[in-house]
Enzyme design. Structure first.
Site, PDB file in Angstrom:
ATOM      1  N   GLY A  33      17.818 -56.004 -30.821  1.00  0.00           N
ATOM      2  CA  GLY A  33      18.274 -57.392 -30.712  1.00  0.00           C
ATOM      3  C   GLY A  33      17.632 -58.251 -31.782  1.00  0.00           C
ATOM      4  O   GLY A  33      16.801 -57.783 -32.567  1.00  0.00           O
TER       5      GLY A  33
ATOM      6  N   ARG B 245      13.679 -61.648 -34.424  1.00  0.00           N
ATOM      7  CA  ARG B 245      13.084 -62.768 -35.172  1.00  0.00           C
ATOM      8  C   ARG B 245      14.161 -63.606 -35.839  1.00  0.00           C
ATOM      9  O   ARG B 245      13.920 -64.261 -36.843  1.00  0.00           O
ATOM     10  CB  ARG B 245      12.102 -62.255 -36.200  1.00  0.00           C
ATOM     11  CG  ARG B 245      12.644 -61.133 -37.075  1.00  0.00           C
ATOM     12  CD  ARG B 245      11.634 -60.798 -38.129  1.00  0.00           C
ATOM     13  NE  ARG B 245      11.987 -59.566 -38.819  1.00  0.00           N
ATOM     14  CZ  ARG B 245      11.371 -59.132 -39.889  1.00  0.00           C
ATOM     15  NH1 ARG B 245      10.376 -59.838 -40.383  1.00  0.00           N
ATOM     16  NH2 ARG B 245      11.722 -58.016 -40.469  1.00  0.00           N
TER      17      ARG B 245
ATOM     18  N   LYS C  59      16.016 -66.642 -40.014  1.00  0.00           N
ATOM     19  CA  LYS C  59      15.293 -65.373 -39.838  1.00  0.00           C
ATOM     20  C   LYS C  59      13.793 -65.609 -40.044  1.00  0.00           C
ATOM     21  O   LYS C  59      13.387 -66.101 -41.092  1.00  0.00           O
ATOM     22  CB  LYS C  59      15.795 -64.324 -40.833  1.00  0.00           C
ATOM     23  CG  LYS C  59      15.068 -62.990 -40.711  1.00  0.00           C
ATOM     24  CD  LYS C  59      15.761 -61.897 -41.486  1.00  0.00           C
ATOM     25  CE  LYS C  59      14.956 -60.604 -41.424  1.00  0.00           C
ATOM     26  NZ  LYS C  59      15.595 -59.534 -42.189  1.00  0.00           N
TER      27      LYS C  59
ATOM     28  N   ASP D  67       6.130 -60.259 -33.803  1.00  0.00           N
ATOM     29  CA  ASP D  67       5.687 -61.644 -33.619  1.00  0.00           C
ATOM     30  C   ASP D  67       6.789 -62.650 -33.926  1.00  0.00           C
ATOM     31  O   ASP D  67       6.548 -63.858 -33.930  1.00  0.00           O
ATOM     32  CB  ASP D  67       4.456 -61.917 -34.488  1.00  0.00           C
ATOM     33  CG  ASP D  67       4.721 -61.614 -35.964  1.00  0.00           C
ATOM     34  OD1 ASP D  67       5.898 -61.392 -36.326  1.00  0.00           O
ATOM     35  OD2 ASP D  67       3.759 -61.593 -36.747  1.00  0.00           O
TER      36      ASP D  67
ATOM     37  N   ARG E 159      26.789 -56.262 -35.364  1.00  0.00           N
ATOM     38  CA  ARG E 159      26.443 -54.970 -35.967  1.00  0.00           C
ATOM     39  C   ARG E 159      27.107 -53.805 -35.226  1.00  0.00           C
ATOM     40  O   ARG E 159      27.559 -53.976 -34.092  1.00  0.00           O
ATOM     41  CB  ARG E 159      24.920 -54.780 -35.850  1.00  0.00           C
ATOM     42  CG  ARG E 159      24.145 -55.805 -36.615  1.00  0.00           C
ATOM     43  CD  ARG E 159      23.056 -56.437 -35.740  1.00  0.00           C
ATOM     44  NE  ARG E 159      22.618 -57.698 -36.349  1.00  0.00           N
ATOM     45  CZ  ARG E 159      21.716 -57.771 -37.305  1.00  0.00           C
ATOM     46  NH1 ARG E 159      21.130 -56.676 -37.717  1.00  0.00           N
ATOM     47  NH2 ARG E 159      21.419 -58.932 -37.847  1.00  0.00           N
TER      48      ARG E 159
ATOM     49  N   ASP F 256      21.795 -50.528 -36.333  1.00  0.00           N
ATOM     50  CA  ASP F 256      21.596 -51.950 -36.019  1.00  0.00           C
ATOM     51  C   ASP F 256      21.571 -52.806 -37.282  1.00  0.00           C
ATOM     52  O   ASP F 256      21.549 -54.032 -37.192  1.00  0.00           O
ATOM     53  CB  ASP F 256      20.300 -52.156 -35.218  1.00  0.00           C
ATOM     54  CG  ASP F 256      19.089 -51.556 -35.898  1.00  0.00           C
ATOM     55  OD1 ASP F 256      19.101 -50.331 -36.128  1.00  0.00           O
ATOM     56  OD2 ASP F 256      18.152 -52.296 -36.223  1.00  0.00           O
TER      57      ASP F 256
ATOM     58  N   ASP G 250      20.600 -57.248 -43.557  1.00  0.00           N
ATOM     59  CA  ASP G 250      19.202 -56.958 -43.223  1.00  0.00           C
ATOM     60  C   ASP G 250      18.456 -56.304 -44.383  1.00  0.00           C
ATOM     61  O   ASP G 250      18.182 -55.100 -44.384  1.00  0.00           O
ATOM     62  CB  ASP G 250      19.099 -56.083 -41.963  1.00  0.00           C
ATOM     63  CG  ASP G 250      19.207 -56.926 -40.707  1.00  0.00           C
ATOM     64  OD1 ASP G 250      19.557 -58.122 -40.819  1.00  0.00           O
ATOM     65  OD2 ASP G 250      18.944 -56.406 -39.610  1.00  0.00           O
TER      66      ASP G 250
HETATM   67  P1  AMP Z   1      14.783 -54.014 -38.994  1.00  0.00           P
HETATM   68  O1  AMP Z   1      14.623 -52.547 -39.196  1.00  0.00           O
HETATM   69  O2  AMP Z   1      13.915 -54.870 -39.875  1.00  0.00           O
HETATM   70  O3  AMP Z   1      16.206 -54.429 -39.085  1.00  0.00           O
HETATM   71  O4  AMP Z   1      14.265 -54.356 -37.521  1.00  0.00           O
HETATM   72  C1  AMP Z   1      14.549 -53.577 -36.376  1.00  0.00           C
HETATM   73  C2  AMP Z   1      14.344 -54.394 -35.144  1.00  0.00           C
HETATM   74  O5  AMP Z   1      13.007 -54.890 -35.065  1.00  0.00           O
HETATM   75  C3  AMP Z   1      15.252 -55.608 -35.018  1.00  0.00           C
HETATM   76  O6  AMP Z   1      15.610 -55.744 -33.684  1.00  0.00           O
HETATM   77  C4  AMP Z   1      14.361 -56.739 -35.489  1.00  0.00           C
HETATM   78  O7  AMP Z   1      14.752 -57.974 -34.955  1.00  0.00           O
HETATM   79  C5  AMP Z   1      13.010 -56.300 -34.956  1.00  0.00           C
HETATM   80  N1  AMP Z   1      11.890 -56.861 -35.726  1.00  0.00           N
HETATM   81  C6  AMP Z   1      11.503 -56.534 -36.977  1.00  0.00           C
HETATM   82  N2  AMP Z   1      10.425 -57.255 -37.343  1.00  0.00           N
HETATM   83  C7  AMP Z   1      10.119 -58.061 -36.302  1.00  0.00           C
HETATM   84  C8  AMP Z   1       9.118 -59.049 -36.067  1.00  0.00           C
HETATM   85  N3  AMP Z   1       8.197 -59.359 -36.974  1.00  0.00           N
HETATM   86  N4  AMP Z   1       9.137 -59.675 -34.876  1.00  0.00           N
HETATM   87  C9  AMP Z   1      10.040 -59.375 -33.945  1.00  0.00           C
HETATM   88  N5  AMP Z   1      11.006 -58.469 -34.100  1.00  0.00           N
HETATM   89  C10 AMP Z   1      11.050 -57.807 -35.263  1.00  0.00           C
HETATM   90 MG    MG Z   2      17.630 -55.223 -38.628  1.00  0.00          MG
END
Ligand code: AMP
Ligand code: MG
Length: 495
Positions: free
Chosen positions: A95, A98, A119, A131, A189, A258, A268
């Site tokens: 989900g 951030r 973001k 975080d 997505r 995702d 992303d």
């Molecule tokens: P990504 O591979 O960067 O697309 O992230 C995978 C998942 O981790 C997604 O659901 C992002 O929203 C979550 N995510 C990545 N970094 C953070 C963060 N610093 N705080 C909260 N959720 C994160």
């Molecule tokens: Mg992502």
């Protein structure tokens, strides 16, 4: 004369939020978490115009709004739920951990509305162990690359601006945070579909598919099987997107389901990279030890991801055969787009029998000598069909001079087979072989300056990358081979 927009004029951004019309189980309403004393780091003027804002309106209030410290009237901020396969393994619920969607606004020159998403704007119910923040370096990379990809003519989410704060978050070391304001017609997505399929909620799956069809693919609603038509269309867009990536040497780095856009946009930006010394096995994400998302693997992974979407859409489409029929189009659309782009890259107007071998041989030479992908193709466009007098501008980039000279001879013979005109070929090639790409080291220089509060390099890079196919001789420095220190740069997922 400087004309500063006043706060009421932000009211001209008339926000709606069509995503919020989905049942509440699709998202959580929440406000962004403010950051202390935000400041503007970068601004995309074309995107400001697209949503009807004057670039000069980027004042303190603008900064507060696009950091999430102040809401535009009518905002219905929300974070969406989705799931996904990460590195080939079912990861369950993810989900917007951030990201917060503010709503959608009218866009210039299109009837489509564009969604505004912050973001790095704080924790959400989907943050898991994160975080909710994004660090400055990764935000600068996302901001610049979104606009650079658009400059290259590749479908992508866009970036309106980046703001920062001196507030720290912990990564391997403490780092300051930033917020990127992203724009796209939709951030839905593949994993949004998988979420309902794997949670065994076919009603929600249908609601989502109908929402996507109604809002983004209305022409498919009248097809005999609109869900099959939707899968075919998403498959086509994904296949063509990845052909575009391969043609400019873009590597996404984290092609999890995702991170795959239902609209076929590049989405992303994390540990992405552009190919420099050509190596098809190149892995731009140093946490991807298996190389699942290497350059060579991207086309196959695109297909794998479409299959994951097809699996999730199976109950809607109704049958395995119909689903497979949609998915089988991947190879056709990928190959067609890739061949078309490759022919343009080599300046070949016709498709002849031995072209594939000629192209393959060139890639073998590139690989053997680890020649720079972007520079080589760009300079190839300067050669003459009737004379070898300019050959050394290309052959200088190779170690095995005999091999490249032999290839250039074969290439010249091929050019003669279609009476290729130098001027015309040069034009065709310059329109697909960029002179300027967002090399890691260029982003790194901009990041290091920004970490010292000098944001000038970000604006400069942004302007150059808006027109990557133009010569811009005054910026030749930005088209050169990377310096030696650049080979030490490692980009990870920790962002
Ligand atoms: P990504 O591979 O960067 O697309 O992230 C995978 C998942 O981790 C997604 O659901 C992002 O929203 C979550 N995510 C990545 N970094 C953070 C963060 N610093 N705080 C909260 N959720 C994160
Ligand atoms: Mg992502």
């Amino acid at each position: 004369m400087t004309e500063i927009y006043t706060s009421t004029e932000f009211g001209s951004l008339i926000l709606q939020n069509k995503f919020a019309s989905l049942p509440s189980i699709f998202y959580t309403h929440l406000a962004p978490t403010p950051l202390a004393n935000p400041y503007l780091i970068g601004l995309s003027e074309p995107m400001m115009s697209t949503i009807g804002l004057n670039p000069l309106s980027a004042d303190d209030e603008f900064c507060r709004i696009f950091t999430g410290n102040q809401l535009i009237p009518n905002s219905q901020p929300l974070s969406a739920v989705y799931s996904g396969h990460q590195f080939g393994v079912w990861a369950g619920q993810l989900g917007d951990g951030r990201a917060i969607l503010l709503g959608d606004v009218a866009a210039l020159n299109t009837t489509d509305r564009v969604e505004i998403q912050l973001k790095g704007s704080g924790m959400t119910p989907y943050s898991r162990r994160g975080d909710g923040r994004a660090v400055l370096r990764s935000s600068i990379r996302e901001f610049l690359c979104s606009e650079a990809m658009a400059g290259l003519g590749i479908p992508t989410s866009r970036a309106l601006c980046i703001t920062g704060s001196d507030q720290y978050v912990m990564r391997e070391q403490p780092e300051t945070t930033a917020v990127v304001t992203r724009l796209a017609a939709s951030f839905i997505r593949f994993g949004s579909f998988e979420h309902w399929y794997y949670n065994n909620q076919p009603e929600q799956l249908k609601i989502l598919a109908d929402f996507v069809l109604h809002n983004y693919f209305p022409e498919l609603q009248v097809k005999p099987n609109p869900y099959q038509a939707l899968l075919t269309e998403v498959t086509r867009r994904t296949a063509e997107l990845i052909a575009h990536w391969q043609a400019v040497g873009f590597m996404h780095g984290v092609m999890n389901t995702d991170n795959m856009s239902i609209l076929g946009l590049t989405l992303d930006y994390g540990p992405f990279g552009f190919m420099e010394s050509f190596d098809p096995e190149h892995i731009c994400n140093h946490t991807d030890q298996q190389g699942r998302y290497s350059y060579r693997m991207q086309p196959m992974i695109g297909k794998w991801n479409c299959h994951a979407l097809g699996q999730a859409m199976l109950p809607l489409i109704g049958g395995i055969e119909e689903t497979q029929e949609a998915l089988e189009t991947y190879q056709y659309y990928y190959q067609k787009k890739y061949d078309q782009l490759m022919h343009q890259k080599f300046g070949l107007l016709r498709h002849l029998e031995n072209d594939e071998k000629l192209i393959e041989d060139f890639f073998s030479l590139l690989k053997n000598d680890a020649a720079d992908f972007t520079l080589t193709f760009r300079l190839l466009g300067h050669l003459l069909a009737d004379s070898d007098c300019k050959d050394n501008i290309v052959s200088d980039l190779f170690i095995d001079r005999n091999a490249i000279n032999d290839w250039l001879k074969a290439y010249r013979i091929r050019l003669h087979q279609e009476q290729s005109k130098d001027h015309q070929r040069h034009q065709v090639m310059s329109a697909v072989n960029p002179k300027y790409i967002l090399r890691n080291y260029l982003a790194q220089v901009a990041i290091e300056k920004a970490q010292k509060k000098d944001f000038s390099e970000i604006s400069k890079l942004l302007k150059i990358l808006e027109h990557p196919y133009d010569e811009q001789p005054e910026h030749d420095e930005y088209a050169k081979l990377p310096p030696d220190w650049a080979s030490q740069l490692e980009i990870s997922c920790s962002s």
